[in-house]
Write an enzyme that holds these catalytic residues in place. Structure first.
Site, PDB file in Angstrom:
ATOM      1  N   LYS A 183       0.859  -1.187   0.000  1.00 22.69           N
ATOM      2  CA  LYS A 183       0.000   0.000   0.000  1.00 22.69           C
ATOM      3  C   LYS A 183       0.892   1.233   0.000  1.00 22.69           C
ATOM      4  O   LYS A 183       2.022   1.180   0.478  1.00 22.69           O
ATOM      5  CB  LYS A 183      -0.898   0.016   1.249  1.00 22.69           C
ATOM      6  CG  LYS A 183      -2.162   0.835   1.062  1.00 22.69           C
ATOM      7  CD  LYS A 183      -3.267   0.019   0.384  1.00 22.69           C
ATOM      8  CE  LYS A 183      -4.498   0.834   0.141  1.00 22.69           C
ATOM      9  NZ  LYS A 183      -5.640  -0.017  -0.221  1.00 22.69           N
TER      10      LYS A 183
ATOM     11  N   ASP B 253      -7.023   4.333  -4.332  1.00 29.75           N
ATOM     12  CA  ASP B 253      -7.642   4.166  -3.011  1.00 29.75           C
ATOM     13  C   ASP B 253      -8.306   5.507  -2.701  1.00 29.75           C
ATOM     14  O   ASP B 253      -8.671   6.240  -3.631  1.00 29.75           O
ATOM     15  CB  ASP B 253      -6.589   3.762  -1.971  1.00 29.75           C
ATOM     16  CG  ASP B 253      -7.224   3.290  -0.662  1.00 29.75           C
ATOM     17  OD1 ASP B 253      -7.799   2.195  -0.631  1.00 29.75           O
ATOM     18  OD2 ASP B 253      -7.175   4.037   0.345  1.00 29.75           O
TER      19      ASP B 253
ATOM     20  N   ASN C 102     -15.968   6.255  -4.660  1.00 28.24           N
ATOM     21  CA  ASN C 102     -15.981   5.179  -5.657  1.00 28.24           C
ATOM     22  C   ASN C 102     -16.738   3.970  -5.113  1.00 28.24           C
ATOM     23  O   ASN C 102     -17.636   3.440  -5.769  1.00 28.24           O
ATOM     24  CB  ASN C 102     -14.539   4.795  -6.023  1.00 28.24           C
ATOM     25  CG  ASN C 102     -14.500   3.536  -6.879  1.00 28.24           C
ATOM     26  OD1 ASN C 102     -14.682   2.423  -6.377  1.00 28.24           O
ATOM     27  ND2 ASN C 102     -14.313   3.693  -8.167  1.00 28.24           N
TER      28      ASN C 102
HETATM   29  P1  NAD Z   1     -13.046   7.725  -2.342  1.00 28.93           P
HETATM   30  O1  NAD Z   1     -12.022   8.733  -2.127  1.00 28.93           O
HETATM   31  O2  NAD Z   1     -13.579   7.527  -3.711  1.00 28.93           O
HETATM   32  O3  NAD Z   1     -14.307   8.005  -1.379  1.00 28.93           O
HETATM   33  C1  NAD Z   1     -14.210   8.124   0.005  1.00 28.93           C
HETATM   34  C2  NAD Z   1     -15.567   8.579   0.524  1.00 28.93           C
HETATM   35  O4  NAD Z   1     -15.563   8.590   1.937  1.00 28.93           O
HETATM   36  C3  NAD Z   1     -15.958   9.992   0.087  1.00 28.93           C
HETATM   37  O5  NAD Z   1     -17.346  10.014  -0.194  1.00 28.93           O
HETATM   38  C4  NAD Z   1     -15.664  10.832   1.329  1.00 28.93           C
HETATM   39  O6  NAD Z   1     -16.433  12.017   1.350  1.00 28.93           O
HETATM   40  C5  NAD Z   1     -16.085   9.842   2.390  1.00 28.93           C
HETATM   41  N1  NAD Z   1     -15.584  10.077   3.740  1.00 28.93           N
HETATM   42  C6  NAD Z   1     -14.345  10.370   4.157  1.00 28.93           C
HETATM   43  N2  NAD Z   1     -14.311  10.451   5.498  1.00 28.93           N
HETATM   44  C7  NAD Z   1     -15.578  10.199   5.930  1.00 28.93           C
HETATM   45  C8  NAD Z   1     -16.213  10.112   7.185  1.00 28.93           C
HETATM   46  N3  NAD Z   1     -15.517  10.310   8.311  1.00 28.93           N
HETATM   47  N4  NAD Z   1     -17.530   9.799   7.231  1.00 28.93           N
HETATM   48  C9  NAD Z   1     -18.229   9.597   6.116  1.00 28.93           C
HETATM   49  N5  NAD Z   1     -17.697   9.645   4.895  1.00 28.93           N
HETATM   50  C10 NAD Z   1     -16.389   9.952   4.802  1.00 28.93           C
HETATM   51  O7  NAD Z   1     -12.456   6.359  -1.770  1.00 28.93           O
HETATM   52  P2  NAD Z   1     -12.925   4.868  -2.094  1.00 28.93           P
HETATM   53  O8  NAD Z   1     -12.051   4.336  -3.159  1.00 28.93           O
HETATM   54  O9  NAD Z   1     -14.410   4.820  -2.253  1.00 28.93           O
HETATM   55  O10 NAD Z   1     -12.504   4.135  -0.745  1.00 28.93           O
HETATM   56  C11 NAD Z   1     -13.352   4.022   0.385  1.00 28.93           C
HETATM   57  C12 NAD Z   1     -12.906   2.856   1.237  1.00 28.93           C
HETATM   58  O11 NAD Z   1     -12.928   1.658   0.458  1.00 28.93           O
HETATM   59  C13 NAD Z   1     -11.490   2.964   1.794  1.00 28.93           C
HETATM   60  O12 NAD Z   1     -11.428   2.365   3.054  1.00 28.93           O
HETATM   61  C14 NAD Z   1     -10.668   2.151   0.804  1.00 28.93           C
HETATM   62  O13 NAD Z   1      -9.470   1.680   1.346  1.00 28.93           O
HETATM   63  C15 NAD Z   1     -11.656   1.039   0.525  1.00 28.93           C
HETATM   64  N6  NAD Z   1     -11.417   0.297  -0.720  1.00 28.93           N
HETATM   65  C16 NAD Z   1     -11.380   0.937  -1.909  1.00 28.93           C
HETATM   66  C17 NAD Z   1     -11.180   0.183  -3.068  1.00 28.93           C
HETATM   67  C18 NAD Z   1     -11.204   0.801  -4.432  1.00 28.93           C
HETATM   68  O14 NAD Z   1     -11.211   0.062  -5.412  1.00 28.93           O
HETATM   69  N7  NAD Z   1     -11.278   2.104  -4.579  1.00 28.93           N
HETATM   70  C19 NAD Z   1     -11.007  -1.203  -2.991  1.00 28.93           C
HETATM   71  C20 NAD Z   1     -11.063  -1.822  -1.751  1.00 28.93           C
HETATM   72  C21 NAD Z   1     -11.269  -1.063  -0.615  1.00 28.93           C
END
Ligand code: NAD
Length: 428
Positions: free
Chosen positions: A105, A145, A229
Site C-alpha cells: 500500500k 484508493d 468510488n
Molecule cells: P473515495 O475517495 O472515492 O471516497 C471516500 C468517501 O468517503 C468519500 O465520499 C468521502 O467524502 C467519504 N468520507 C471520508 N471520510 C468520511 C467520514 N468520516 N464519514 C463519512 N464519509 C467519509 O475512496 P474509495 O475508493 O471509495 O474508498 C473508500 C474505502 O474503500 C477505503 O477504506 C478504501 O481503502 C476502501 N477500498 C477501496 C477500493 C477501491 O477500489 N477504490 C477497494 C477496496 C477497498
C-alpha cells in the site's frame, strides 16, 4: 491516521487467526513485519511559485505469492501505521481470493482537495519518481484508493513509462479505459461487495418487528457511510436491485429519510448524488434530514455499510450499533474489541478482506490484460469477478462453521494457510 493504531489492530487480527490454526512461529514472525518500507519526501512546486514538501510512503508487505499489489491513498491523516495496516490487509485479501499477488500500500499525507489539478499532477508524478525503482509490473503494482482517481493512475503510468523509456501500462491498475484500463474496474469493488451480500442474505434471514422473514429487497433497510468510488457505486447497485437505502453520507456529514409511520422511507440515491454534485454537499437534499457521522452508524437498519475510513466501529459506539449485518467495504472500519462484542451479540460482520476484494480482483484482471495486451469484454470481467467472489465466500463460510468463529477469523485462516504454504515451498 487516528488515535487507534490500525497496524496494531491488524496484528491482533493476525494473532487471533494464527492461534486458531496453530501457525508455526517462524511464519507468524514473517507475517508480523513488512518486507520493505519506503518513506520519502516529495517536493512539489505550487502554482504560486512556492515549494511544498509532502510525506510519502510505500509499504511492500509480503510477496510470497506474487508481485506486491495495493492502492495509494492521498489523505491529510495518512501516516505510516495506516499504510502498514492497509498493506498487511492487501496481503491477506489477495491470498484469500486466490490472486497470485502479494500485498502493498502507498500513501501521501495531503489534503488533495486543497490542490489545483496541476499541483495534484505534479504530486502524483513526484510520488512515481520516488518509488520508480521499486514498482513495476513484475515487482509492485499500485492502484487507486481514497482520493486517488483513474486520472492519477494515468499520470503514474505515464511518468513510469517515461522513466523506463517505453510504454508500461501494467505498472498500475485502475487506469482510465483510454489508457489500457479494464472494463468493469470502476464498479468492481462495489459489484464484488454486492455478490458477497447476496451470499450473506442466503445464509442469514432478516426478520421484521413482527418476526416475519424479510424476503423482498424492498423491505431490507441499508445505511451507507461514504459515497465515493466504493460507497457511491454500492448505493447505485443496491438501489437498482430494489434495496431500501435510507441513509448515506460523505466526509461533510450524512442524510437520512425518516418516516413517522414505519421508521424509514426509501432515499432517491441518484437524486441525492446529483444534488451533491450541484451543491458540494448531501445536506439539504429534499425530503431528508441531516444525520451526523456518529448517528448514521447507530441507525436501526438491517444492513450497515462502512465505505469510508478505518476505526469507525470501536469500543466507544459498538454497544449502540443496531444493524444486523455489517458489510465492510472500507478497510479496517471495525476494531478487534468491537468485533468481539458484535460477534457475541450475533451481529454478522462481513470482513473487509472479503467484502471489498472485488477491487483487487478486477485490478488483477487489468494487469493480466496489460501483460497480454489483449482486452476483455465487460461481461467476461464481471462474470469472472462473480465466480471468484462467490467461491471465496463459500470457502470462508466452511471455515467459519468448522471452527465456530467470526467471518474475519475464517477469512484470515484461509489466506494465511495459502501464504504460509507459499513461504514454506519457497523456503524461508
Ligand atoms: P473515495 O475517495 O472515492 O471516497 C471516500 C468517501 O468517503 C468519500 O465520499 C468521502 O467524502 C467519504 N468520507 C471520508 N471520510 C468520511 C467520514 N468520516 N464519514 C463519512 N464519509 C467519509 O475512496 P474509495 O475508493 O471509495 O474508498 C473508500 C474505502 O474503500 C477505503 O477504506 C478504501 O481503502 C476502501 N477500498 C477501496 C477500493 C477501491 O477500489 N477504490 C477497494 C477496496 C477497498
Amino acid at each position: 491516521m487516528s488515535e487507534i493504531n490500525p497496524f496494531l489492530n491488524a496484528l491482533k487480527q493476525l494473532k487471533t487467526a494464527a492461534d486458531l490454526m496453530n501457525l508455526e512461529a517462524s511464519v507468524l514472525e514473517i507475517l508480523q513485519k513488512p518486507k520493505r518500507i519506503l518513506e520519502f519526501s516529495i517536493p512539489v512546486k505550487m502554482d504560486d511559485g512556492t515549494l511544498k514538501v509532502f510525506e510519502g510512503y510505500r509499504v511492500q508487505y509480503n510477496d510470497a505469492r506474487g508481485p506486491f499489489k495495493g492502492g495509494i491513498r492521498f489523505h491529510p491523516e495518512t501516516d505510516l501505521s495506516e499504510v502498514k495496516a492497509l498493506a498487511f490487509w492487501m496481503t491477506i485479501k489477495c491470498a484469500m481470493v486466490g490472486i497470485p499477488m502479494g500485498g502493498a500500500k502507498g500513501g501521501v499525507t495531503v489534503d488533495p482537495k486543497k490542490l489545483s489539478i496541476a499541483e495534484l499532477e505534479r504530486l502524483s508524478r513526484g510520488y512515481t519518481r520516488a518509488v520508480a525503482d521499486f514498482i513495476g509490473p513484475e515487482k509492485d503494482v499500485p492502484a487507486p484508493d481514497v482520493n486517488t482517481t483513474p486520472q492519477i493512475m494515468a499520470w503514474i503510468m505515464d511518468e513510469y513509462s517515461k522513466i523506463k523509456g517505453f510504454n508500461n501500462p501494467g505498472v498500475v491498475t485502475g487506469k482510465p479505459l483510454e489508457v489500457n484500463g479494464s472494463k468493469g474496474r470502476d464498479i468492481a469493488t462495489a459489484q464484488g461487495g454486492f455478490y458477497i451480500l447476496e451470499k450473506v442474505l442466503e445464509k442469514i434471514k432478516l426478520m421484521d418487528e413482527k418476526g416475519k422473514s424479510k424476503t423482498a429487497n424492498s423491505d431490507i433497510t441499508v445505511a451507507i457511510q461514504g459515497t465515493g468510488n466504493v460507497g457511491g457505486n454500492m448505493a447505485k447497485i443496491l438501489a437498482k436491485n430494489g434495496f431500501k437505502i435510507v441513509a448515506i453520507s460523505d466526509s461533510k456529514g450524512g442524510i437520512v429519510r425518516k418516516s413517522k409511520i414505519n421508521g424509514f422511507e426509501k432515499l432517491d440515491v441518484e437524486g441525492a448524488m446529483k444534488w451533491k454534485k450541484e451543491n458540494e454537499s448531501l445536506e439539504g437534499f429534499p425530503g431528508t434530514e441531516a444525520v451526523s457521522h456518529k448517528e448514521l452508524l447507530e441507525l436501526p437498519v438491517d444492513i450497515l455499510i462502512p465505505a469510508a475510513m478505518e476505526n469507525q466501529i470501536t469500543d466507544e459506539n459498538v454497544d449502540k450499533i443496531k444493524a444486523k449485518i455489517i458489510l465492510e467495504l472500507a478497510n479496517g472500519p471495525t476494531t478487534p474489541e468491537a468485533d468481539a462484542k458484535l460477534f457475541k451479540r450475533g451481529i454478522t460482520v462481513v470482513p473487509d478482506v472479503l467484502a471489498n476484494a472485488g477491487g483487487v480482483t478486477v485490478s488483477y484482471f487489468e494487469w493480466c490484460q496489460n501483460i497480454r495486451n489483449y482486452y476483455w469484454e465487460e461481461e467476461k470481467v464481471i462474470s469472472r469477478l462473480e465466480k471468484i467472489m462467490k467461491e471465496s465466500f463459500d470457502e470462508v463460510w466452511v471455515i467459519k462453521e468448522k471452527y465456530s468463529v467470526d467471518m474475519r477469523t475464517a477469512a484470515f485462516v484461509l489466506a494465511i494457510t495459502r501464504i504460509a504454504e507459499a513461504i514454506r515451498m519457497r523456503g524461508m
